[in-house]
Design an enzyme around this catalytic site. Sequence first.
Site, mmCIF file in Angstrom:
data_model
loop_
_atom_site.group_PDB
_atom_site.id
_atom_site.type_symbol
_atom_site.label_atom_id
_atom_site.label_comp_id
_atom_site.label_asym_id
_atom_site.label_seq_id
_atom_site.Cartn_x
_atom_site.Cartn_y
_atom_site.Cartn_z
ATOM 1 C CB THR A 36 6.056 -0.257 -8.536
ATOM 2 O OG1 THR A 36 6.210 -1.367 -7.683
ATOM 3 C CG2 THR A 36 4.887 0.550 -8.040
ATOM 4 C CD GLU A 58 7.243 -14.193 -4.426
ATOM 5 O OE1 GLU A 58 6.265 -14.362 -5.141
ATOM 6 O OE2 GLU A 58 8.402 -14.421 -4.787
#
Lengths: 404, 404
Positions: free
Chosen positions: B187, B273
């Site tokens: 990740t 985001e």
Amino acid sequence: MKLISGGVCAASGFLAAGVHCGIRKNKTKRDLALIYSEKTCNAAAVYTTNLVKGAPLTVTRNHLHNGTARAVIVNSGNANTCNANGIEIAEAMCALVAESLGISSDDVLVASTGVIGQPLPLEPIKGGLPQLISELSDDGSDCAAQAIMTTDLTKKEVAVEFELGGKTCHLGGIAKGSGMIHPNMATMLVFITTDAAISPAMLQKALSSDVKNTFNMISVDGDTSTNDNVIVMANGAAKNPVIEEEGEDFAEFMKALNTVTVALSRMIAADGEGATKLLECSVSGAASEKDAKIVAKSVICSSLLKAAMFGADANWGRILCAIGYSGANVDINKVAVSFANGKGEIFVCKNGAGVDFSEEKAKEILLEKEIEIRIALADGTACATAWGCDLTYDYVKINGDYRT
Amino acid sequence: MKLISGGVCAASGFLAAGVHCGIRKNKTKRDLALIYSEKTCNAAAVYTTNLVKGAPLTVTRNHLHNGTARAVIVNSGNANTCNANGIEIAEAMCALVAESLGISSDDVLVASTGVIGQPLPLEPIKGGLPQLISELSDDGSDCAAQAIMTTDLTKKEVAVEFELGGKTCHLGGIAKGSGMIHPNMATMLVFITTDAAISPAMLQKALSSDVKNTFNMISVDGDTSTNDNVIVMANGAAKNPVIEEEGEDFAEFMKALNTVTVALSRMIAADGEGATKLLECSVSGAASEKDAKIVAKSVICSSLLKAAMFGADANWGRILCAIGYSGANVDINKVAVSFANGKGEIFVCKNGAGVDFSEEKAKEILLEKEIEIRIALADGTACATAWGCDLTYDYVKINGDYRT
């Protein structure tokens, strides 16, 4: 084959209507549609693969056990899904229609679309049915198409005229779909009628084969709905020799069906919730059709790419990224990518790496309403196309508070 | 085990720094980080499963062949991916660091994050290196954590103190990650240091096993990055008996590692985001751990649910829908769903159907910054947790024009 008007009533012997019955609060919004055939039709359907299935799908599947149908009743504003009395209500809708039209309840199909998990009241449907039936007409496709819309901004209707064994045939459809769209084996609500004569088995074969390359290749938001359903009804009024096996006539019928389903697929993608642009991703040179489809769908599903397309930003790295995680068998070092439409074509990537390109020219192409993303692999000869839309502020707005 | 400050410098013998070298235009934004161990470390890493892999990952994997490392150089602003000279540049970064520090290039690991497909210039890195090295210090974790941020709004840093064989050990990390986050097997960029003594094989085992339940259970947008990478370095400075096999010490080490990785996972999801809310989906009663994970991840990946959470709309039908299309083995008629956090818990669905609930109470819970979505299946005893965030206008804004 030519495009004609008339939608779901383009084929001889089909009537339709759409009214406001009160399931939706807004009185100017039609919310109940009926499609009716003057004679019994052979019928076929495909359904969502979601484990959670709307009650109407179960009832429609049961009523289609014999491959025939005469009417479809559809409401918007409530999906009749995840309700304890869902089946009962869906059956009651069919029974009411059957009684009013003097036909068997078994020949009535039913579909619902809207919010999940709120009981669907029967009263408004019961109350609206007399008007709905009195308004049935051979130019009712427009009203029916309006009545099945939810967050759709555009009505989706298309039809074609073609020939089978010297007889003029027609095939047309209406669709709804704007959000929760990522069909798998079936899709959204689509109703197609035709006056071509075709056996139930061949009709099912045509539909099941067609959706794999059309409705199953659209994605608006990656969410596979609980109520996706495509129904096609063929009444044989064109009196062509009944299609009972593969051959020239079946191929021609498939072509007519595909013309209508591709047009509806593009309309649904272009009208994706909040969308400002239709994205078409065409993949060529894949090792297999499966790989081509996986790549095309992965690209049009990427939230990052969808947002970049909204911003007319030629951020092709996100396309490579989406190809890379798609799971398809691809040699990434041989990939070429271009953007294309009426404004021209611009290559942004060759052999898996960036190439110099004019940002100005790219912007000009990406500011258009339709953008084709062309991906040329060099692994084989298979190809596929998928359709999607951009991700915009309005998608968030529409879905941030859908229920109120 | 207690939480302490110091991040990636909490463990003895690790120094770090972060400076602005000019890869990014904004001069107030640090864009180059270095983590350095005074002695050689055993090291382990996991990498993205994306077929498109950033050049730094290839170089890091090569340099880790012997299971040891002493430094990690990281830049933000450019992913050094899909560039013809990517490997060359990544190797040159390691060589420059090695030369400046007087260590072997083979003991330097490298990572990059930012835009894909634009050549990464070596000059700014070369120019910034002297300052970067002169600023190395044991309280440099903060600057290093800042330097690896891209669209991140918050710095991600955490550390714990624990005991192994009577010796006080420390383990801490920093992370970056905000978009293109849907890790698979590895990740984002995460760097973890520890002064515990552990063999390379057991370190890799600990990391590979841990990420399955931590970083691989986060999703911000469904996009698996090309540059995901977690690196852990252990220098043995705590002088505990070297962990060379499973047992009590390994279990304690795993617990320390898990405390840090869960904290970083939550920070990454919360800072997704455009996100305004952290979503935690905990699934219990699944037939298998695999089913539990599939359900948890499907729910936090649903764009429709994410938008509903942004709007504080208790639209639980979208949760049932996401469970239904997840592909997990679930009896949908036994599913219960509740929303919970510090404001209380409210059940919205039992036995797969809606229950009456107070919309007001639900709103109160859903307006909080952290929302737990509890899904109780009744198919078995397995459970899993996944983390995500809401989908907002700002996600679209951030990604609509990332490159400019």
